[in-house]
Scaffold this motif. Structure first.
Motif, PDB file in Angstrom:
ATOM      1  N   GLY A  50       0.823  -1.207   0.000  1.00  0.00           N
ATOM      2  CA  GLY A  50       0.000   0.000   0.000  1.00  0.00           C
ATOM      3  C   GLY A  50       0.856   1.255   0.000  1.00  0.00           C
ATOM      4  N   ASN A  51       2.115   1.139  -0.434  1.00  0.00           N
ATOM      5  CA  ASN A  51       3.037   2.277  -0.406  1.00  0.00           C
ATOM      6  C   ASN A  51       2.850   3.121  -1.661  1.00  0.00           C
ATOM      7  OD1 ASN A  51       5.136   4.072  -0.230  1.00  0.00           O
ATOM      8  ND2 ASN A  51       6.648   2.556   0.436  1.00  0.00           N
ATOM      9  N   ASN A  52       2.216   4.293  -1.507  1.00  0.00           N
ATOM     10  CA  ASN A  52       2.005   5.197  -2.645  1.00  0.00           C
ATOM     11  C   ASN A  52       2.823   6.483  -2.480  1.00  0.00           C
ATOM     12  OD1 ASN A  52       0.614   6.475  -0.631  1.00  0.00           O
ATOM     13  ND2 ASN A  52      -1.441   6.105  -1.494  1.00  0.00           N
ATOM     14  N   ASN A  53       3.955   6.363  -1.793  1.00  0.00           N
ATOM     15  CA  ASN A  53       4.824   7.529  -1.605  1.00  0.00           C
ATOM     16  C   ASN A  53       5.862   7.631  -2.721  1.00  0.00           C
ATOM     17  OD1 ASN A  53       3.763   8.488   0.838  1.00  0.00           O
ATOM     18  ND2 ASN A  53       4.953   6.996   2.018  1.00  0.00           N
ATOM     19  N   LEU A  54       6.350   8.858  -2.927  1.00  0.00           N
ATOM     20  CA  LEU A  54       7.578   9.071  -3.689  1.00  0.00           C
ATOM     21  C   LEU A  54       8.740   9.082  -2.700  1.00  0.00           C
ATOM     22  CD1 LEU A  54       6.690  11.947  -6.228  1.00  0.00           C
ATOM     23  CD2 LEU A  54       6.940   9.500  -6.709  1.00  0.00           C
ATOM     24  N   VAL A  70       9.846  16.131   1.078  1.00  0.00           N
ATOM     25  CA  VAL A  70       9.649  15.019   2.010  1.00  0.00           C
ATOM     26  C   VAL A  70       8.442  14.249   1.498  1.00  0.00           C
ATOM     27  CG1 VAL A  70      10.662  16.136   4.037  1.00  0.00           C
ATOM     28  CG2 VAL A  70       8.255  16.478   3.540  1.00  0.00           C
ATOM     29  N   PRO A  71       8.427  12.913   1.624  1.00  0.00           N
ATOM     30  CA  PRO A  71       7.358  12.114   1.005  1.00  0.00           C
ATOM     31  C   PRO A  71       5.951  12.525   1.428  1.00  0.00           C
ATOM     32  CG  PRO A  71       9.160  10.701   1.690  1.00  0.00           C
ATOM     33  CD  PRO A  71       9.459  12.051   2.237  1.00  0.00           C
ATOM     34  N   SER A  72       5.790  13.034   2.652  1.00  0.00           N
ATOM     35  CA  SER A  72       4.451  13.348   3.137  1.00  0.00           C
ATOM     36  C   SER A  72       3.932  14.703   2.653  1.00  0.00           C
ATOM     37  CB  SER A  72       4.443  13.318   4.672  1.00  0.00           C
ATOM     38  OG  SER A  72       5.375  14.261   5.186  1.00  0.00           O
ATOM     39  N   THR A  73       4.805  15.554   2.082  1.00  0.00           N
ATOM     40  CA  THR A  73       4.380  16.865   1.571  1.00  0.00           C
ATOM     41  C   THR A  73       3.999  16.726   0.110  1.00  0.00           C
ATOM     42  OG1 THR A  73       5.837  18.010   3.117  1.00  0.00           O
ATOM     43  CG2 THR A  73       5.060  19.269   1.209  1.00  0.00           C
ATOM     44  N   LEU A  74       2.763  17.152  -0.226  1.00  0.00           N
ATOM     45  CA  LEU A  74       2.238  16.923  -1.573  1.00  0.00           C
ATOM     46  C   LEU A  74       2.290  18.153  -2.458  1.00  0.00           C
ATOM     47  CD1 LEU A  74      -0.921  14.750  -0.745  1.00  0.00           C
ATOM     48  CD2 LEU A  74       1.429  14.012  -1.201  1.00  0.00           C
ATOM     49  N   THR A  75       2.458  19.361  -1.900  1.00  0.00           N
ATOM     50  CA  THR A  75       2.377  20.592  -2.694  1.00  0.00           C
ATOM     51  C   THR A  75       3.699  21.352  -2.628  1.00  0.00           C
ATOM     52  OG1 THR A  75       0.016  20.764  -2.243  1.00  0.00           O
ATOM     53  CG2 THR A  75       1.128  22.754  -3.047  1.00  0.00           C
ATOM     54  N   LEU A 103       1.405  17.599 -12.234  1.00  0.00           N
ATOM     55  CA  LEU A 103       0.771  16.610 -11.358  1.00  0.00           C
ATOM     56  C   LEU A 103       1.483  15.274 -11.492  1.00  0.00           C
ATOM     57  CD1 LEU A 103      -2.992  17.382 -12.112  1.00  0.00           C
ATOM     58  CD2 LEU A 103      -1.589  18.256 -10.224  1.00  0.00           C
ATOM     59  N   ILE A 104       1.775  14.617 -10.351  1.00  0.00           N
ATOM     60  CA  ILE A 104       2.356  13.277 -10.327  1.00  0.00           C
ATOM     61  C   ILE A 104       1.484  12.423  -9.419  1.00  0.00           C
ATOM     62  CG2 ILE A 104       4.364  11.850  -9.847  1.00  0.00           C
ATOM     63  CD1 ILE A 104       5.040  15.463  -9.983  1.00  0.00           C
ATOM     64  N   ALA A 105       0.761  11.477 -10.003  1.00  0.00           N
ATOM     65  CA  ALA A 105      -0.107  10.582  -9.232  1.00  0.00           C
ATOM     66  C   ALA A 105       0.623   9.265  -9.001  1.00  0.00           C
ATOM     67  CB  ALA A 105      -1.416  10.333  -9.970  1.00  0.00           C
ATOM     68  N   VAL A 106       0.655   8.787  -7.731  1.00  0.00           N
ATOM     69  CA  VAL A 106       1.316   7.535  -7.377  1.00  0.00           C
ATOM     70  C   VAL A 106       0.244   6.566  -6.887  1.00  0.00           C
ATOM     71  CG1 VAL A 106       3.148   6.450  -6.045  1.00  0.00           C
ATOM     72  CG2 VAL A 106       3.339   8.868  -6.671  1.00  0.00           C
ATOM     73  N   THR A 107       0.128   5.406  -7.577  1.00  0.00           N
ATOM     74  CA  THR A 107      -0.877   4.394  -7.216  1.00  0.00           C
ATOM     75  C   THR A 107      -0.163   3.151  -6.726  1.00  0.00           C
ATOM     76  OG1 THR A 107      -2.381   5.250  -8.903  1.00  0.00           O
ATOM     77  CG2 THR A 107      -2.840   3.053  -8.029  1.00  0.00           C
ATOM     78  N   TYR A 126       1.020  14.333  -6.059  1.00  0.00           N
ATOM     79  CA  TYR A 126       1.961  15.413  -5.748  1.00  0.00           C
ATOM     80  C   TYR A 126       1.762  16.530  -6.779  1.00  0.00           C
ATOM     81  CZ  TYR A 126       4.385  12.097  -2.685  1.00  0.00           C
ATOM     82  OH  TYR A 126       4.696  11.200  -1.696  1.00  0.00           O
ATOM     83  N   ARG A 127       1.768  17.798  -6.298  1.00  0.00           N
ATOM     84  CA  ARG A 127       1.515  18.954  -7.164  1.00  0.00           C
ATOM     85  C   ARG A 127       2.704  19.926  -7.088  1.00  0.00           C
ATOM     86  NH1 ARG A 127      -4.232  19.008  -7.615  1.00  0.00           N
ATOM     87  NH2 ARG A 127      -4.285  21.230  -8.176  1.00  0.00           N
ATOM     88  N   ILE A 128       3.194  20.303  -8.269  1.00  0.00           N
ATOM     89  CA  ILE A 128       4.301  21.269  -8.362  1.00  0.00           C
ATOM     90  C   ILE A 128       3.834  22.440  -9.216  1.00  0.00           C
ATOM     91  CG2 ILE A 128       6.708  21.669  -9.033  1.00  0.00           C
ATOM     92  CD1 ILE A 128       7.099  18.639  -8.951  1.00  0.00           C
ATOM     93  N   THR A 129       3.902  23.648  -8.655  1.00  0.00           N
ATOM     94  CA  THR A 129       3.593  24.858  -9.421  1.00  0.00           C
ATOM     95  C   THR A 129       4.911  25.512  -9.832  1.00  0.00           C
ATOM     96  OG1 THR A 129       1.526  25.202  -8.219  1.00  0.00           O
ATOM     97  CG2 THR A 129       2.461  27.102  -9.397  1.00  0.00           C
TER      98      THR A 129
END
Length: 676
Positions: free
Chosen positions: A435-439, A454-459, A513-517, A526-529
């Protein structure tokens, strides 16, 4: 009428002498006219460039010398008559400035400067231009090596040296510096610069390498310096590699491990051993027979069921030796129930296969549903089964695995000719769905993430300069079996996904946008502006200078208009302008394109007594521009006589403005050279 012309009659004292002589002449001839007195025919200025007159210039001194270095091939001689209207010739050419080509180095070139007036009175000035001869200095000032030390210590007059280095030194740098910068040199035949370090590859351990430095002086004379480098002998007695065919060493080969075993089938009556040494200077024997590095040696084995020792002795160059021993175990004809090899298609056996080890485990990922197991017999007369299915030696058998998170046992039963059996067991552990969907890593180039990843920060945000039209994004999954989608993609089994993202226009932001499944279907995004900067409007200069002279007022970025004053003999001016923004563009009198901070130019000036306008336009990245202006005022030519700019205290040649009493030169006006 009597005319008296004498170059020494100048000044008030001379005029009295002239009057006395005129009186004598009038008394003798009975003529009542007065005589005109001519000033001296002479130069008011004489220069050589480059060079210095010796002695310093004086109108009364007519002979000079100038000492020049041997690299000077031409000079410019400039002469100015003391009296306006007198003519000047330089080596027979009517001119006040002439470029003189010098004779070869070590010789003297003579220049004659003649100043004349209309009455053919003249004076000749002579300059001897003495050009230095070529130098014969072919010595080194210093000589050094990066390893070891010169013996003896360096002395420019000692030409042969020795250096000793350790056996593991394969190269060294030699640095030689010339005593005369005008000399040249080669190191082992290759041209080298003074003070330049040159890498020299050394011959093998125990051998010598010669380094020859040849110095050639300006006059062509050579001097050779020789450095002999002695490389110490090696004590390396290691093998680089060791292979036995057929079979495999146990443990796997390592240079520091000297004891090995190998199992072969009873049908194998010989093996081929191939050893290689680490040091080419070392020697070795295989069971007492001299063997070259990499040479294959066939070894006859003892009978079935017996063992055979193979001894490889490596002798180092310096003497110490090391013995590697291989114990070859040949199976008996009867009762050999060993495998000689065992492999699986996914994962790896733990521990590494050995015919004497029966139990193994293998870990595979959740997506692996089948593995192929391939066992091989030591004795071809033996038989075996894989999970109860008869299998020939070397035959691949597919085995279907149980569900993810469960283990599957694979049993290989080997039966010897005598009926004895051995069972090899492989436990295949199939990992549970994750169930690991981290980068585990995320980066953008150019730019940097804010905040830091850090893996837990999405933006995140990334700021880039307006000159960038795209960025590269790299995303690495914490679980290789997860899937990356959206703007960056990577399927299961691929750890990292990469993509080039095209950015919007200047001053805009682009969302990545980077979606990890994960394997179990859970996902996160994860979202990068990416913010692209606007074009710069900076059209300022950060520095502006002229040479010779200085700006008035002093430079300030917001001030656009300046003046500068230079002497009458300054014919050009050097201008340097530095942009506040390196991406701006300089044009006008000085140019510099995008990315070049400073522009420089030499500006030719208008004639003496005039002004020259200089402009520098700075165009910012957004197109806005600003023009800086400099007015260069060149002084008028300086007057070479005394007061009033003419010869005398007045505006003409004589006291009171004329060359005689009453303001005239005799009975006439101004500078008359004939009797009235």
């Amino acid at each position: 009428m009597v005319r008296i012309t004498h170059p020494l009659l100048a000044g008030a004292g001379q005029y009295l002498a002239a009057a006395f002589l005129v009186a004598l002449g009038l008394s003798a001839s009975g003529c009542g006219d007065s005589a005109s007195v001519n000033p001296a025919v002479e130069l008011s200025r004489l220069t050589v460039s480059p060079g210095t007159l010796q002695p310093g210039f004086s109108s009364e001194t007519t002979s000079y010398r100038v000492d020049l270095t041997n690299d000077i091939t031409t000079v410019t001689v400039t002469a100015q008559a003391a009296v306006s209207g007198d003519t000047v010739t330089i080596n027979g050419h009517a001119t006040t400035s002439r470029t003189i080509t010098l004779d070869p180095a070590g010789q003297t070139t003579v220049v004659n400067i003649v100043v004349s007036e209309s009455t053919n009175n003249s004076r000749t000035y002579t300059i001897r231009l003495i050009r230095a001869g070529l130098v014969g200095n072919n010595s080194l000032q210093s000589l050094g090596v990066s390893s070891g030390a010169l013996a003896p210590a360096f002395d420019a007059n000692v030409q042969t040296y020795t250096v000793s280095v350790a056996n593991n030194v394969g190269s060294l740098n030699v640095t030689s510096t010339l005593s005369d910068p005008a000399a040249t040199m080669t190191v082992n035949g290759q041209a080298a610069l003074s003070g330049q370090a040159r890498a020299i590859t050394l011959n093998g351990p125990g051998q010598s390498t010669s380094i020859t430095i040849i110095v050639t002086a300006q006059n062509g004379n050579d001097k050779a310096y020789l450095v002999m480098v002695s490389r110490g002998v090696s004590n390396n007695n290691n093998l680089q590699s060791l292979t036995i065919s057929p079979g495999a060493l146990t443990p796997p080969f390592s240079a520091g491990t000297v004891g090995y075993t190998i199992n072969v089938a009873s049908t194998v009556n010989s093996v081929t051993v191939t050893p290689s040494v680490q040091d080419s200077a070392a020697s070795m024997t295989v069971n007492g027979q001299a063997t070259n590095s990499g040479q294959a040696r066939a070894i006859t084995l003892n009978g079935p069921g017996a063992n055979t020792f193979i001894n490889i002795i490596v002798n180092s160059q310096s003497g110490p030796s090391k013995t590697y021993s291989v114990n070859v175990l040949r199976a008996a004809l009867v009762g050999n129930n060993n495998l000689s090899a065992l492999t699986v298609s996914s994962g790896s056996l733990s521990p590494v296969f050995n015919s004497g080890t029966e139990d193994y485990s293998v870990i595979v990922t959740p997506d692996v549903t089948t593995v192929t197991v391939t066992p091989a017999l030591q004795n071809s007369s033996s038989t075996m089964t894989v999970n109860g299915t008869p299998t020939t030696s070397g035959q691949a058998r597919p085995v279907t695995l149980r569900a993810a998170g469960l283990s599957t046992l694979i049993n290989i039963v080997v039966t010897a000719q005598n009926g004895t059996q051995r069972t090899y067991t492989v436990e295949v552990d199939r990992a549970a769905l994750g169930g690991n969907n981290n980068l585990s890593a995320l980066s953008v180039s150019p730019g940097s993430l804010a905040p830091a990843f850090v893996p837990s920060t999405l933006t995140y945000t990334v700021n880039v300069a307006n000159s960038f039209t795209s960025v590269n994004v790299a995303a690495t999954k914490a679980d290789a079996n997860a899937v990356i989608s959206e703007d960056v993609t990577a399927g299961a089994g691929t750890a990292t996904g990469q993509a080039t993202i095209q950015l919007g226009g200047e001053g805009t932001a682009t969302l990545v946008l980077i979606a990890v499944t994960a394997s179990n279907g859970s996902s996160k995004t994860y979202r990068i502006t990416v913010a692209r900067a606007s074009s710069s409007s900076n059209n300022n200069l950060s520095a502006l200078s002229v040479s010779p002279g200085s700006l008035t007022p002093s430079f300030a970025a917001g001030r656009e208009d300046y003046t500068t004053d230079v002497a009458s003999d300054v014919t050009s001016m050097n201008l340097s302008a530095t942009k506040a923004d390196a991406n701006a563009v300089l044009s006008g009198s000085v140019s510099a394109g995008t990315g070049v901070s400073t522009g420089q130019a030499t500006i030719p000036l208008n004639g003496a007594g005039t002004s020259t306008s200089v402009s520098i336009t700075v165009t910012a990245a957004n197109g806005s521009s600003k023009t800086y202006s400099i007015t260069v005022n060149r002084a008028a030519n300086g007057d070479e006589d005394n007061n009033g700019g003419n010869r005398g205290n007045g505006s003409n040649r004589g006291n009171g403005g004329n060359n005689g009493n009453g303001g005239n030169n005799g009975n006439g006006n101004n500078k008359n050279k004939e009797d009235d």
